[in-house]
Scaffold this motif. Sequence first.
Motif, mmCIF file in Angstrom:
data_model
loop_
_atom_site.group_PDB
_atom_site.id
_atom_site.type_symbol
_atom_site.label_atom_id
_atom_site.label_comp_id
_atom_site.label_asym_id
_atom_site.label_seq_id
_atom_site.Cartn_x
_atom_site.Cartn_y
_atom_site.Cartn_z
ATOM 1 N N LEU A 114 37.813 48.382 41.264
ATOM 2 C CA LEU A 114 36.441 48.338 41.762
ATOM 3 C C LEU A 114 35.687 47.146 41.192
ATOM 4 O O LEU A 114 34.957 46.450 41.912
ATOM 5 C CB LEU A 114 35.709 49.637 41.416
ATOM 6 N N ALA A 115 35.873 46.873 39.905
ATOM 7 C CA ALA A 115 35.210 45.733 39.271
ATOM 8 C C ALA A 115 35.691 44.422 39.872
ATOM 9 O O ALA A 115 34.900 43.506 40.110
ATOM 10 C CB ALA A 115 35.461 45.751 37.776
ATOM 11 N N LEU A 116 36.996 44.303 40.117
ATOM 12 C CA LEU A 116 37.531 43.071 40.703
ATOM 13 C C LEU A 116 36.999 42.850 42.112
ATOM 14 O O LEU A 116 36.598 41.738 42.474
ATOM 15 C CB LEU A 116 39.062 43.118 40.714
ATOM 16 N N VAL A 117 36.971 43.904 42.923
ATOM 17 C CA VAL A 117 36.479 43.777 44.298
ATOM 18 C C VAL A 117 34.995 43.440 44.295
ATOM 19 O O VAL A 117 34.540 42.561 45.043
ATOM 20 C CB VAL A 117 36.756 45.074 45.089
ATOM 21 N N ALA A 118 34.227 44.119 43.450
ATOM 22 C CA ALA A 118 32.793 43.841 43.382
ATOM 23 C C ALA A 118 32.531 42.426 42.886
ATOM 24 O O ALA A 118 31.609 41.747 43.355
ATOM 25 C CB ALA A 118 32.107 44.860 42.474
ATOM 26 N N GLY A 119 33.344 41.957 41.936
ATOM 27 C CA GLY A 119 33.185 40.589 41.440
ATOM 28 C C GLY A 119 33.485 39.556 42.505
ATOM 29 O O GLY A 119 32.783 38.546 42.626
ATOM 30 N N ALA A 158 33.560 47.462 35.064
ATOM 31 C CA ALA A 158 34.446 46.940 34.023
ATOM 32 C C ALA A 158 34.149 47.616 32.683
ATOM 33 O O ALA A 158 35.068 47.918 31.922
ATOM 34 C CB ALA A 158 34.286 45.429 33.904
ATOM 35 N N GLY A 159 32.890 47.852 32.398
ATOM 36 C CA GLY A 159 32.522 48.548 31.164
ATOM 37 C C GLY A 159 33.061 49.968 31.128
ATOM 38 O O GLY A 159 33.593 50.425 30.108
ATOM 39 N N GLY A 217 27.585 41.212 40.888
ATOM 40 C CA GLY A 217 27.818 41.045 39.453
ATOM 41 C C GLY A 217 27.469 42.257 38.622
ATOM 42 O O GLY A 217 28.193 42.625 37.698
ATOM 43 N N GLY A 218 26.352 42.909 38.930
ATOM 44 C CA GLY A 218 25.936 44.072 38.156
ATOM 45 C C GLY A 218 26.890 45.241 38.303
ATOM 46 O O GLY A 218 27.242 45.915 37.335
#
Length: 52
Positions: free
Chosen positions: A11-16, A28-29, A21-22
């Motif tokens: 999810l973090a990779l796709v959102a990035g 990622a956290g 960014g948020g």
Amino acid sequence: MLRWTIIFIILALVAGVLGFGGIAAGAAGIAKVLFFIFIVLFILSLIRGKKV
């Protein structure tokens, strides 16, 4: 728990990649926290599972 870690990393990779960014930082956290909890529980299960 490791499955949730992988889901949040993806999810973090796709959102990035999409520019959120948020959301990417939040996911990622969460993935990082879940990963460390998984590692601690894994080590505890190894220690408790050993019969000395």
